[in-house]
Design an enzyme around this catalytic site. Structure first.
Site, PDB file in Angstrom:
ATOM      1  N   ASP A  29      10.695  36.479 119.995  1.00 15.84           N
ATOM      2  CA  ASP A  29      11.755  36.488 120.989  1.00 15.84           C
ATOM      3  C   ASP A  29      11.585  37.641 121.979  1.00 15.84           C
ATOM      4  OD1 ASP A  29      13.963  35.428 122.122  1.00 15.84           O
ATOM      5  OD2 ASP A  29      15.381  36.090 120.595  1.00 15.84           O
ATOM      6  N   ASN A  77      14.556  24.165 122.814  1.00 15.61           N
ATOM      7  CA  ASN A  77      13.894  24.752 123.989  1.00 15.61           C
ATOM      8  C   ASN A  77      13.663  23.760 125.136  1.00 15.61           C
ATOM      9  OD1 ASN A  77      11.842  27.134 122.096  1.00 15.61           O
ATOM     10  ND2 ASN A  77      13.806  27.446 123.134  1.00 15.61           N
TER      11      ASN A  77
HETATM   12  C1  FPP Z   1      10.943  33.257 123.240  1.00 19.46           C
HETATM   13  O1  FPP Z   1      11.136  34.214 124.273  1.00 19.46           O
HETATM   14  C2  FPP Z   1       9.579  32.691 123.310  1.00 19.46           C
HETATM   15  C3  FPP Z   1       9.264  31.358 123.438  1.00 19.46           C
HETATM   16  C4  FPP Z   1      10.263  30.294 123.493  1.00 19.46           C
HETATM   17  C5  FPP Z   1       7.852  30.902 123.553  1.00 19.46           C
HETATM   18  C6  FPP Z   1       6.928  31.543 122.554  1.00 19.46           C
HETATM   19  C7  FPP Z   1       5.566  31.030 122.752  1.00 19.46           C
HETATM   20  C8  FPP Z   1       4.458  31.787 122.784  1.00 19.46           C
HETATM   21  C9  FPP Z   1       4.440  33.245 122.628  1.00 19.46           C
HETATM   22  C10 FPP Z   1       3.136  31.101 122.970  1.00 19.46           C
HETATM   23  C11 FPP Z   1       2.506  30.742 121.645  1.00 19.46           C
HETATM   24  C12 FPP Z   1       1.260  29.977 121.873  1.00 19.46           C
HETATM   25  C13 FPP Z   1       0.580  29.233 120.936  1.00 19.46           C
HETATM   26  C14 FPP Z   1      -0.588  28.410 121.320  1.00 19.46           C
HETATM   27  C15 FPP Z   1       0.983  29.190 119.545  1.00 19.46           C
HETATM   28  P1  FPP Z   1      12.294  33.940 125.339  1.00 19.46           P
HETATM   29  O2  FPP Z   1      11.700  33.140 126.446  1.00 19.46           O
HETATM   30  O3  FPP Z   1      13.452  33.296 124.662  1.00 19.46           O
HETATM   31  O4  FPP Z   1      12.636  35.375 125.827  1.00 19.46           O
HETATM   32  P2  FPP Z   1      14.093  35.899 126.275  1.00 19.46           P
HETATM   33  O5  FPP Z   1      14.983  35.778 125.072  1.00 19.46           O
HETATM   34  O6  FPP Z   1      13.828  37.310 126.677  1.00 19.46           O
HETATM   35  O7  FPP Z   1      14.525  35.027 127.413  1.00 19.46           O
END
Ligand code: FPP
EC number: 2.5.1.-
Length: 249
Positions: A29, A77
């Site tokens: 996160d 998501n």
């Molecule tokens: C949450 O941060 C993150 C995600 C929804 C995406 C996570 C995916 C990756 C790191 C890529 C992984 C890749 C592979 C191929 C496995 P957020 O967007 O919710 O952050 P925020 O809470 O600050 O808005």
């Protein structure tokens, strides 16, 4: 089946090998917040998030942790802006294609859990290929939860078992924990010992609801793209201080 060929590295100070978790799960996160703090678009946070995940996978392998599970995309998501969803799908596909050779060389077994049928067809093909090409690898088991929801996972297990009952293949009183677990997406994968969530949120967010019954939580304020070996060392030290009783005294 390939043997586990990994050369383990010495552990950093304060960690005991016999107390390492066998399976670590992560809720990655804070990518969006990280990007915002740098004055960058949100998608740049996801790109950096991939680098943090690659480093963590290598670290788990170097230190002898047998399984890593990452929550890459939840069933909720899809509610994000379309362009962010599209970016993530393309990112998963690109990363898989780019990293497959190295995962094969490093003896990593990759698998995906979740409702994969709803993902773009080209991503599904990349997922199938990477799972097939790494299925006999044994240095570490790397599971990526994509279009995953814990409640949905439990519901589809119930449906599958109910069908077997209807067909007379199983009796209702034969349904125990072992039978149930065999119908989860994670069948055959031991439950996580430790779940790490970054960016300070204290929620399970529909991740591994069944599997986390006795797992330990570790929450850090650090945003996912900044989660590095030093942070992981800290999480493992905290975990090794815990007394796990599994309901006993
Ligand atoms: C949450 O941060 C993150 C995600 C929804 C995406 C996570 C995916 C990756 C790191 C890529 C992984 C890749 C592979 C191929 C496995 P957020 O967007 O919710 O952050 P925020 O809470 O600050 O808005």
């Amino acid at each position: 089946m390939k043997a586990q060929q990994t050369e383990l590295q010495d552990l950093p100070p304060g960690l005991k090998r016999e107390l390492l978790p066998k399976h670590v799960a992560v809720i990655m996160d804070g990518n969006g917040r990280w990007a915002k703090r740098q004055g960058l678009p949100r998608i740049m946070g996801h790109k950096r998030g991939v680098d943090a995940l690659k480093d963590l996978l290598r670290c788990c392998k170097d230190w002898g942790i047998q399984a890593l599970t990452a929550y890459a995309f939840s069933t909720e998501n899809w509610k994000r802006p379309q362009e962010e969803v599209d970016f993530l799908m393309t990112l998963f596909q690109r990363v898989l294609r780019q990293e497959l050779r190295e995962m094969v060389e490093e003896n990593v077994q990759i698998q995906f859990v979740g409702n994969l049928n709803a993902l773009p067809r080209s991503l599904q093909e990349e997922i199938s290929r990477s799972m097939a090409e790494t299925k006999d690898n044994r240095s570490i088991r790397f599971t990526v939860a994509t279009n995953y929801g814990g409640r949905q996972e439990i519901l589809q297990a119930c449906r599958a078992i109910a069908q077997k009952v209807q067909q007379g293949l199983i009796q209702p009183d034969e349904i125990d924990e072992a039978v149930f677990e065999r119908h989860l997406y994670t069948a055959g994968i031991a439950d996580p010992d430790l779940l790490i969530r970054t960016s300070g949120e204290m929620r399970l967010s529909n991740f591994l609801l069944w599997q986390m019954a006795y797992g330990e939580f570790y929450i850090t304020e650090t945003l996912w793209p900044d989660f590095d070996r030093v942070e992981f060392h800290r999480a493992l030290c905290a975990y090794q201080q815990r007394e796990r009783r599994f309901g006993a005294v």
